[in-house]
Design an enzyme around this catalytic site. Structure first.
Site, short mmCIF file in Angstrom:
data_model
loop_
_atom_site.label_atom_id
_atom_site.label_comp_id
_atom_site.label_asym_id
_atom_site.label_seq_id
_atom_site.Cartn_x
_atom_site.Cartn_y
_atom_site.Cartn_z
N GLU A 273 -11.54 -10.26 -0.51
CA GLU A 273 -10.18 -10.43 -1.04
C GLU A 273 -10.25 -10.93 -2.48
O GLU A 273 -11.03 -11.84 -2.79
CB GLU A 273 -9.44 -11.43 -0.15
CG GLU A 273 -8.00 -11.09 0.10
CD GLU A 273 -7.81 -9.77 0.86
OE1 GLU A 273 -7.63 -8.73 0.20
OE2 GLU A 273 -7.86 -9.80 2.10
N HIS A 274 -9.44 -10.35 -3.32
CA HIS A 274 -9.39 -10.70 -4.76
C HIS A 274 -10.73 -10.45 -5.44
O HIS A 274 -11.07 -11.11 -6.43
CB HIS A 274 -8.93 -12.16 -4.95
CG HIS A 274 -7.48 -12.34 -4.65
ND1 HIS A 274 -6.50 -12.12 -5.58
CD2 HIS A 274 -6.84 -12.69 -3.51
CE1 HIS A 274 -5.30 -12.34 -5.03
NE2 HIS A 274 -5.48 -12.68 -3.76
N THR A 275 -11.48 -9.54 -4.90
CA THR A 275 -12.75 -9.16 -5.54
C THR A 275 -12.61 -7.84 -6.29
O THR A 275 -13.39 -7.55 -7.18
CB THR A 275 -13.87 -9.02 -4.49
OG1 THR A 275 -13.35 -8.29 -3.37
CG2 THR A 275 -14.36 -10.37 -4.02
N GLY B 255 1.69 -7.11 3.30
CA GLY B 255 0.35 -7.04 2.73
C GLY B 255 -0.46 -5.90 3.30
O GLY B 255 -1.69 -5.94 3.32
N SER C 73 2.11 -0.75 1.72
CA SER C 73 3.06 0.36 1.85
C SER C 73 3.24 1.04 0.49
O SER C 73 3.43 2.26 0.43
CB SER C 73 4.39 -0.14 2.38
OG SER C 73 4.84 -1.23 1.63
N SER C 74 3.14 0.28 -0.59
CA SER C 74 3.35 0.90 -1.90
C SER C 74 2.20 1.85 -2.25
O SER C 74 2.43 2.96 -2.73
CB SER C 74 3.54 -0.15 -3.00
OG SER C 74 2.51 -1.10 -2.94
N GLU D 124 1.08 2.08 -10.39
CA GLU D 124 1.57 0.75 -9.98
C GLU D 124 1.44 -0.25 -11.14
O GLU D 124 2.34 -1.04 -11.39
CB GLU D 124 0.79 0.28 -8.75
CG GLU D 124 1.25 -1.05 -8.26
CD GLU D 124 1.55 -1.11 -6.78
OE1 GLU D 124 1.45 -0.08 -6.09
OE2 GLU D 124 1.90 -2.21 -6.31
N ASP E 297 -6.41 -0.83 -2.61
CA ASP E 297 -5.39 -0.29 -1.71
C ASP E 297 -5.25 1.22 -1.86
O ASP E 297 -5.25 1.97 -0.88
CB ASP E 297 -4.03 -0.96 -1.98
CG ASP E 297 -4.11 -2.47 -1.89
OD1 ASP E 297 -5.10 -2.99 -1.36
OD2 ASP E 297 -3.17 -3.13 -2.38
N TYR F 196 -0.81 -13.90 -8.77
CA TYR F 196 -1.86 -12.87 -8.82
C TYR F 196 -2.34 -12.70 -10.27
O TYR F 196 -3.53 -12.71 -10.55
CB TYR F 196 -1.28 -11.56 -8.29
CG TYR F 196 -2.28 -10.46 -8.05
CD1 TYR F 196 -2.90 -10.30 -6.81
CD2 TYR F 196 -2.61 -9.54 -9.04
CE1 TYR F 196 -3.80 -9.27 -6.57
CE2 TYR F 196 -3.50 -8.50 -8.82
CZ TYR F 196 -4.09 -8.38 -7.58
OH TYR F 196 -4.98 -7.36 -7.35
#
Ligand code: GLA
Length: 395
Positions: free
Chosen positions: A34-36, A124, A127-128, A160, A172, A222
């Site tokens: 995560e956040h990598t 989280g 969906s986007s 995005e 994502d 973020y």
């Protein structure tokens, strides 16, 4: 063909015409890492069976005509003029993709599209990214655009970043577009090389527990995390000019320069470096079919996100803490950007029902809130729905 796909097709036919293609585009879970992604690191996500269906066809006009089935809302834009953001929000995920295709020199003409999905919004589960991937895939099919899988993911991510205005990494979009059924994807976010690891266990389920907390802080925090990581890199580069990103920094190197770093920046960097290593170790666990060890790394990931990266929240922490004490749980951690959304849990089949019951009760007891629980099955990436789907016309 499920009810959702049938509904999207019907709505498309009612509003537009009978000639279209139908795309399926999945949401994702992230097992660990995560956040990598925006630190050029490693992630281990998987596409899942919560998805968006999008019906699309060429309309031989200058307009993109967009219909959200779930919101029962319509938007259109002239795509021969510079595209502008819609105040409605949702059209921007589609227009952003058109905008990026045009920036990259691809020719796109007018199209009709209708879409709907069952990916929980704000949980989280991306969906986007699924929507961006769906329309991008649809447009490449309609207008026969030849774009590599890597470039597809980059275009969706840029849509995005630049049109929607969220500075997300590439995880994502990449896994939603390129995931594989029953496999987790280890993605190197620097080279975009990826490797699949079988992730299908008859006796273990992926269970998501949604805090149902609005993730208000997520985009501002973020961006702050991103710049704290960049700040750390800048300082460390003074001691080793070959460092481009935290991916290039070992824990011992970081520790040897602790004094030169702001204490908060140090914590952020330490988390990222350790999380990268956890992804690599977790992949070894999968090779060894050692889910006990894998689960322990999930807990360690959560602790890092909570204490060092500081992107968790009380509700996520409660869900993880409670999951840890429930029988049959291998691992649990917050998933995605943080500040709300879901935890991801690996739960043994024989304890599934009691896990769901207990976690819901305990969450309610401690927060006064209700959790929503979803089970996710690892699925394939964005694809054209097969011919059998066409039979829906007769229904
Ligand atoms: C969000 C972003 C991803 C990734 C995660 C954190 O989901 O869209 O790119 O950075 O947060 O791992």
């Amino acid at each position: 063909m499920n009810q959702l796909a049938k509904r999207v097709k019907r709505e498309f036919q009612n509003r537009f015409d009978d000639d279209y293609i139908l795309i399926n585009s999945p949401g994702r879970v992230n097992l660990i890492g995560e956040h990598t992604d925006y630190n050029d690191g490693f992630v281990l996500p998987a596409a899942v069976n919560k998805q968006i269906y999008l019906a699309i066809s060429d309309n031989h006009s200058d307009k993109a005509k967009l219909f959200s089935v779930d919101l029962d809302d319509y938007w259109e834009a002239d795509i021969t003029k510079p595209l502008v953001k819609s105040e409605k929000g949702w059209p921007n995920y589609l227009l952003g993709v058109v905008d990026q295709l045009q920036h990259h020199g691809y020719e796109v003409s007018g199209f009709d599209c209708a879409f709907g999905g069952d990916i929980p919004i704000g949980a989280g589960m991306s969906s986007s990214a699924a929507l961006e991937g769906a329309v991008l895939y649809g447009l490449t099919e309609l207008f026969e655009l030849d774009i590599s899988p890597e470039d597809m993911a980059k275009i969706a991510q840029k849509a995005e970043n630049e049109f929607v205005g969220v500075q997300c990494g590439i995880m994502d979009q990449f896994v939603s577009l390129n995931g594989k059924e029953d496999h987790a994807m280890k993605l190197d976010c620097r080279s975009l090389e990826y490797e699949f690891y079988p992730f299908k266990f008859d006796d273990i389920h992926i269970v998501l527990c949604d805090t149902q907390v609005q993730r208000e802080l997520v985009s501002s925090e973020y961006n702050i995390r991103r710049s704290q990581c960049e700040e750390g890199v800048k300082v460390l580069q003074q001691f080793d000019s070959s460092i481009q990103n935290l991916r290039d920094v070992s824990l011992s190197f970081l520790q040897s320069h602790q004094k030169e770093l702001d204490p908060v920046v140090y914590k952020r960097c330490k988390y990222v470096i350790e999380e990268n290593q956890r992804v690599l170790d977790a992949c070894k666990d999968l090779n060894n079919e050692d889910l006990v060890s894998f689960g322990q790394r999930m807990y360690a990931s959560h602790m890092g996100l909570k204490d060092e990266y500081e992107v968790s929240c009380k509700e996520l922490d409660i869900l993880v803490e409670e999951a840890r004490s429930i029988e049959g749980v291998y691992g649990s951690r917050m998933m995605g950007g943080g500040f709300g959304g879901c935890t991801i849990n690996l739960v043994e089949d024989s304890h599934l029902a009691s896990f769901k019951k207990q976690i819901a009760e305990r969450y309610h007891e401690r927060t006064g809130k209700e959790t929503k629980i979803y089970q996710a099955k690892v699925s394939g990436g964005t694809h054209l729905v097969d011919q059998s789907a066409r039979s829906v016309k007769e229904i």
